[in-house]
Scaffold this active site. Structure first.
Site, PDB file in Angstrom:
ATOM      1  N   HIS A 378     -56.085 -34.724 -64.156  1.00 31.79           N
ATOM      2  CA  HIS A 378     -56.201 -33.611 -63.207  1.00 31.79           C
ATOM      3  C   HIS A 378     -57.346 -32.652 -63.489  1.00 31.79           C
ATOM      4  O   HIS A 378     -57.521 -31.693 -62.749  1.00 31.79           O
ATOM      5  CB  HIS A 378     -54.905 -32.809 -63.161  1.00 31.79           C
ATOM      6  CG  HIS A 378     -53.826 -33.452 -62.360  1.00 31.79           C
ATOM      7  ND1 HIS A 378     -53.733 -33.325 -60.988  1.00 31.79           N
ATOM      8  CD2 HIS A 378     -52.799 -34.245 -62.726  1.00 31.79           C
ATOM      9  CE1 HIS A 378     -52.692 -34.003 -60.559  1.00 31.79           C
ATOM     10  NE2 HIS A 378     -52.103 -34.577 -61.589  1.00 31.79           N
ATOM     11  N   LYS A 569     -55.689 -18.848 -54.717  1.00 32.71           N
ATOM     12  CA  LYS A 569     -55.595 -19.897 -55.743  1.00 32.71           C
ATOM     13  C   LYS A 569     -55.492 -19.178 -57.079  1.00 32.71           C
ATOM     14  O   LYS A 569     -55.665 -17.968 -57.148  1.00 32.71           O
ATOM     15  CB  LYS A 569     -56.812 -20.814 -55.709  1.00 32.71           C
ATOM     16  CG  LYS A 569     -58.156 -20.075 -55.692  1.00 32.71           C
ATOM     17  CD  LYS A 569     -59.346 -21.004 -55.548  1.00 32.71           C
ATOM     18  CE  LYS A 569     -59.506 -21.518 -54.145  1.00 32.71           C
ATOM     19  NZ  LYS A 569     -59.331 -22.924 -53.976  1.00 32.71           N
ATOM     20  N   ARG A 570     -55.210 -19.911 -58.165  1.00 31.46           N
ATOM     21  CA  ARG A 570     -55.188 -19.273 -59.477  1.00 31.46           C
ATOM     22  C   ARG A 570     -56.526 -18.582 -59.745  1.00 31.46           C
ATOM     23  O   ARG A 570     -57.580 -19.051 -59.315  1.00 31.46           O
ATOM     24  CB  ARG A 570     -54.895 -20.311 -60.560  1.00 31.46           C
ATOM     25  CG  ARG A 570     -53.441 -20.743 -60.623  1.00 31.46           C
ATOM     26  CD  ARG A 570     -52.486 -19.610 -60.930  1.00 31.46           C
ATOM     27  NE  ARG A 570     -52.604 -19.139 -62.294  1.00 31.46           N
ATOM     28  CZ  ARG A 570     -51.716 -19.366 -63.250  1.00 31.46           C
ATOM     29  NH1 ARG A 570     -50.592 -20.012 -62.987  1.00 31.46           N
ATOM     30  NH2 ARG A 570     -51.897 -18.920 -64.472  1.00 31.46           N
ATOM     31  N   LYS A 575     -63.273 -21.091 -60.470  1.00 32.47           N
ATOM     32  CA  LYS A 575     -63.000 -21.019 -59.027  1.00 32.47           C
ATOM     33  C   LYS A 575     -63.860 -19.936 -58.340  1.00 32.47           C
ATOM     34  O   LYS A 575     -63.890 -19.826 -57.122  1.00 32.47           O
ATOM     35  CB  LYS A 575     -61.513 -20.765 -58.782  1.00 32.47           C
ATOM     36  CG  LYS A 575     -60.645 -21.970 -59.199  1.00 32.47           C
ATOM     37  CD  LYS A 575     -59.157 -21.697 -59.017  1.00 32.47           C
ATOM     38  CE  LYS A 575     -58.273 -22.792 -59.558  1.00 32.47           C
ATOM     39  NZ  LYS A 575     -58.202 -23.998 -58.725  1.00 32.47           N
ATOM     40  N   THR A 677     -56.010 -28.659 -53.221  1.00 29.90           N
ATOM     41  CA  THR A 677     -55.165 -29.053 -52.070  1.00 29.90           C
ATOM     42  C   THR A 677     -55.026 -27.898 -51.090  1.00 29.90           C
ATOM     43  O   THR A 677     -54.716 -28.104 -49.928  1.00 29.90           O
ATOM     44  CB  THR A 677     -53.769 -29.520 -52.530  1.00 29.90           C
ATOM     45  OG1 THR A 677     -53.237 -28.576 -53.449  1.00 29.90           O
ATOM     46  CG2 THR A 677     -53.831 -30.889 -53.191  1.00 29.90           C
ATOM     47  N   LYS A 681     -54.774 -27.686 -46.810  1.00 25.86           N
ATOM     48  CA  LYS A 681     -53.784 -26.908 -46.050  1.00 25.86           C
ATOM     49  C   LYS A 681     -54.489 -26.037 -45.009  1.00 25.86           C
ATOM     50  O   LYS A 681     -54.060 -25.934 -43.864  1.00 25.86           O
ATOM     51  CB  LYS A 681     -52.953 -26.040 -47.006  1.00 25.86           C
ATOM     52  CG  LYS A 681     -52.015 -26.864 -47.882  1.00 25.86           C
ATOM     53  CD  LYS A 681     -51.516 -26.094 -49.101  1.00 25.86           C
ATOM     54  CE  LYS A 681     -50.936 -27.080 -50.117  1.00 25.86           C
ATOM     55  NZ  LYS A 681     -50.707 -26.469 -51.427  1.00 25.86           N
TER      56      LYS A 681
END
Length: 843
Positions: A378, A569-570, A575, A677, A681
């Site tokens: 992952h 998101k986290r 990110k 993901t 969405k």
């Protein structure tokens, strides 16, 4: 909460979430009243909203039980190959609405609850999220369970029933504060304890090599108590099981070590054993080498493998007597999927059981283990890879350490034979990493002990093959695969965006719910004015509803006709929430420098949790809230720009914000996000994506056409080139005046007047230690955001792009992903026929 629908509106509402027959409504009412009656008889005379929720949950659960029992009977009679999905995280969210949707009961329940003078949505809000995961990995596991049930696969999810899931996030004075998530406080109507299947798990002790074989003795025992949760497929009568283990101390725990006078102390000491399932480690993409975490990993693996073997041996429903004793057929009947390296101990544990307990020959046991296990990688971030100290293993799992050493020796002998004299290769490929502290590389253990290794998006799988496991791929190229992630369309379209689901169903029918590729049919309606209007109308309604929710929750008034620009998101440096911050500051400065100019109004929403020990992530949250504080209170800006931090982002909040978003931010540095993901969405819910060519964004751009996403910035090869020449943030700072202004403002305390040095660490990181090269993509990002503004000013063209994105999102269903796992890794084919309903005779 939105105002309840008027009577007329309710009647007009057609919904694909289950057509309510009058008989169903009457039955639901009757069942609801019965459950409510018994609740009140037991306790008191006045019902609370929570009583109503439990009565409804039990009513819906009644519809599950018959299907659940029949499904398990069906599996025992047919004896198919069973799939075991092992994960330390299952981020399930709420269960009530999902169950109603999958059983086709939503409309019947809605009508029955309405007739009883209650509001279904208010009852749904009472349910606690089951937050047994950190982010993408745990939520993926939840989507996979839904898809496996919908495809009718004989599948089981196995994990830990954490007493406390992912912490609740409070924002106090702009800082994240963690609160324990006591999600089981009021009980959980969806789980069933199964004490009759309680199993022992051993720790510590020593290894005795005897003429009869190897024995692991003098161990400490912890009991694993299973709790089963039903997992319904979509309208197919299949109900699979998620089994989560809870740690219990045995009754004689520590009593023998105390004299009678210390009986109280001995009983209190039981907590030591039970701590194993107490709390989820709150790190996402970061390895924390704590002994308790290793205990959790072994606990779930040891209990699960005993359960798997018991089920393999006894094949009749409810039967415990062994029918099979030969393990030759084990890989034909059992597939174990390791969700990341957390359940990697399955490999040495299966070897231990086969060799030490079942007396299978070592080489045969190794062949069985490899054919049974498969591993999903992952992440490629080095700090996320699990590398356990050998000394910890020696103490906690001495037999497993011996097995790992033996497996590694066998593996290295093979490598040495193929590459004589290449000691560097041996060092790189060893499961044991030498050094000051000898460590076990769990990813290497997974690769050598599995027959299949997969990444979770094409670009990620390529990096896995060409970089992370390059040596292993050269050795066994056939082992490496790609399985691009997906999301379940039931929760992420039908449940969270019923308005859009209905508009789609009116045009192309309901087939897309179980075959998302059918959304392609919407391409015929891209220029259909009525359809463009309908899609835009649904989005506007979702935005109005979310704006009302924000006003209620945050006491902030936002402009519902502004662009809802969302990054949820986290919180993690890779990110790049900081890039988003720099854009917000740049917009703010542009508005301030020319207030009379017309600007596209934006509401920038950023949400996500920071790991409690991750200083920089917590600073990023503080920066976001501080920027919002300044911008939201500046009269020159008005409602043209707002910056909001969405507190306590979780599954149930995602279900509200995603359908309301116009713009989805997926802006990680190319080569760092394995898949993502959330991006999928947003796409299926009608938001346009601004993103880098990273993770699944690459395939989204391929499906919809790059011109229908806002793609910017460096590609993987650009990042690699920049690494080679050396990234110098100062260059960009000096060359780009708007970037310099933004950084100077952060640095000088413009956004933190009460503590001017507050963001010193953030600026220092960006200028001198930024692994993720925020400045290198700033210019391209700002330019791309200008193109977003341009298009947003043309609502018709914007909506046409939205429709194209929805139409091209079919690939990103977890049904497709699971179908690929089934065929290409597990060697099973989904059954052609459905299980008959409980009220129908069995064929």
């Amino acid at each position: 909460m939105a105002a309840p629908l008027s009577d007329g509106d309710r009647r007009k509402q057609i919904s694909v979430r289950g057509i309510a027959g009058l008989g169903d409504v009457a039955e639901v009412r009757k069942s609801f009243n019965r459950h409510l009656h018994f609740t009140l008889v037991k306790d008191r005379n006045v019902a609370t909203p929570r009583d109503y929720y439990f009565a409804l949950a039990h009513t819906v659960r009644d519809h599950l039980v018959g299907r659940w029992i029949r499904t398990q009977q069906h599996y025992y009679e047919r004896d198919p190959k069973r799939i075991y999905y092992l994960s330390l995280e299952f981020y399930m969210g709420r269960t009530l609405q999902n169950t109603m949707v999958n059983l086709g009961l939503q409309n019947a329940c809605d009508e029955a609850i309405y007739q009883l003078g209650l509001d279904l949505e208010e009852l749904e809000e009472i349910e606690e999220d089951a937050g047994l995961g950190n982010g993408g990995l745990g939520r993926l596991a939840a989507c996979f369970l839904d898809s496996m049930a919908t495809l009718g696969l004989a599948a089981y999810g196995y994990g830990i029933r954490y007493e406390f899931g992912i912490f609740n996030q409070k924002i106090v004075d702009g800082w994240q504060v963690e609160e324990a998530d006591d999600w089981l406080r009021y009980g959980n109507p969806w789980e069933k304890a199964r004490p009759e299947y309680m199993l022992p798990v051993h720790f510590y002790g020593r290894v005795d090599h005897t003429p009869e074989g190897v024995k692991w003795i003098d161990t400490q025992v912890v009991l694993a108590m299973p709790y089963d949760t039903p997992v319904p497929g979509y309208k197919n009568n299949t109900v699979n099981t998620m089994r989560l283990w809870s740690a219990k101390a045995p009754n004689d725990f520590n009593l023998q070590e105390f004299n009678v006078g210390d009986y109280i102390e001995a009983v209190l000491d039981r907590n030591l054993a039970e701590n194993i399932s107490r709390v989820l480690y709150p790190n996402d993409n970061f390895f924390e080498g704590k002994e308790l975490r290793l205990k959790q990993e072994y606990f779930v693996v040891a209990a699960t493998l005993q359960d798997i073997i018991r089920r393999f041996k006894s094949s009749k429903f409810g039967c415990r007597d062994p029918v099979r004793t030969c393990f030759e057929t084990f890989p034909d009947k059992v597939a174990i999927q390791l969700n990341d390296t957390h359940p990697a101990l399955s490999i040495p544990e299966l070897m231990r059981i086969l060799v030490d307990v079942e007396k299978v020959d070592w080489d045969k046991a190794w062949e069985i283990t490899k054919r049974t296990c498969a591993y999903t990688n992952h992440t490629v971030l080095p700090e996320a890879l699990e590398r356990w100290p050998v000394s910890m293993f020696e103490k906690l799992l001495p037999r497993h350490l011996e097995i790992i050493y033996a497996l590694n020796q066998m593996h290295l002998d093979r490598v040495a034979a193929l590459y004589p004299g290449d000691t560097d290769r041996l060092r790189r490929m060893s499961v044991i990493e030498e050094g000051d502290c000898k460590r076990i590389n769990m990813a290497h253990l997974c690769v050598i002990g599995s027959h299949a290794v997969n990444g979770v998006a094409r670009i990620h799988s390529d990096i896995v093959k060409n970089s992370v496991f390059k040596d292993f791929c050269e050795l066994e190229p056939e082992k490496f695969q790609n399985k691009t992630n997906g999301i379940t369309p039931r929760r992420w379209l039908l449940l969270c965006n019923p308005g859009l689901a209905d508009v789609i169903a009116e045009k192309i029918g309901e087939g897309f719910i179980t075959d998302l590729s059918q959304l392609k049919k919407l391409l015929d309606f891209i220029n259909n004015e009525a359809f463009i209007r309908d899609v835009a109308k649904v989005k506007q309604e979702n935005k109005l509803k979310f704006a009302a929710y924000l006003e209620e929750q945050y006491k902030v008034k936002i402009n519902p006709s502004s662009m809802f620009d969302v990054q949820v998101k986290r919180i993690h440096e890779y990110k790049r929430q900081l890039l988003n911050c720099l854009h917000a500051i740049t917009l703010y400065n542009r508005i301030r420098s020319d207030p009379s100019k017309s600007f596209v109004p934006r509401t920038v929403m950023i949400g996500g949790k920071a790991a409690p020990g991750y200083h920089m992530a917590k600073m990023i949250i503080k920066l976001i809230t501080s920027i919002g504080e300044v911008i939201n209170n500046d009269p020159y800006v008005g409602d043209r720009l707002k910056v909001i931090f969405l507190e306590n982002y979780r599954v149930s909040l995602a279900e509200k914000v995603i359908p309301a978003a116009d713009l989805s931010q997926q802006i990680s540095t190319a080569g760092t996000e394995a898949s993502g993901t959330g991006n999928m969405k947003f796409m299926v819910n009608g938001a346009l994506t601004i993103g880098t060519m990273d993770g699944a964004n690459v395939e989204m751009a391929e499906e919809a056409g790059e011109e229908n996403l806002f793609i910017f910035g460096m590609r993987v090869e650009d990042v690699e080139a920049l690494d080679r020449q050396g990234y110098n943030a100062q260059e960009y700072y000096e060359r780009l005046p708007e970037l310099r202004q933004a950084i100077d403002q952060i640095s000088s305390g413009f956004f933190s007047p009460r503590d001017p040095g507050c963001f010193r660490d953030v600026v220092n990181m960006l200028m001198y230690h930024d692994r993720f090269k925020v400045f290198a993509d700033y210019e391209a990002y700002i330019k791309c955001q200008g193109q977003v503004d341009q298009l947003f000013m043309d609502p018709r063209e914007w909506t046409k792009k939205v429709i194209r994105n929805i139409a091209c999102s079919g690939k990103f269903s977890s049904d497709r992903t699971i179908m690929e796992y089934a065929r290409e890794i597990w060697g099973v084919e989904p059954p052609a026929t459905k299980i008959p309903a409980p009220n129908l005779p069995r064929d």
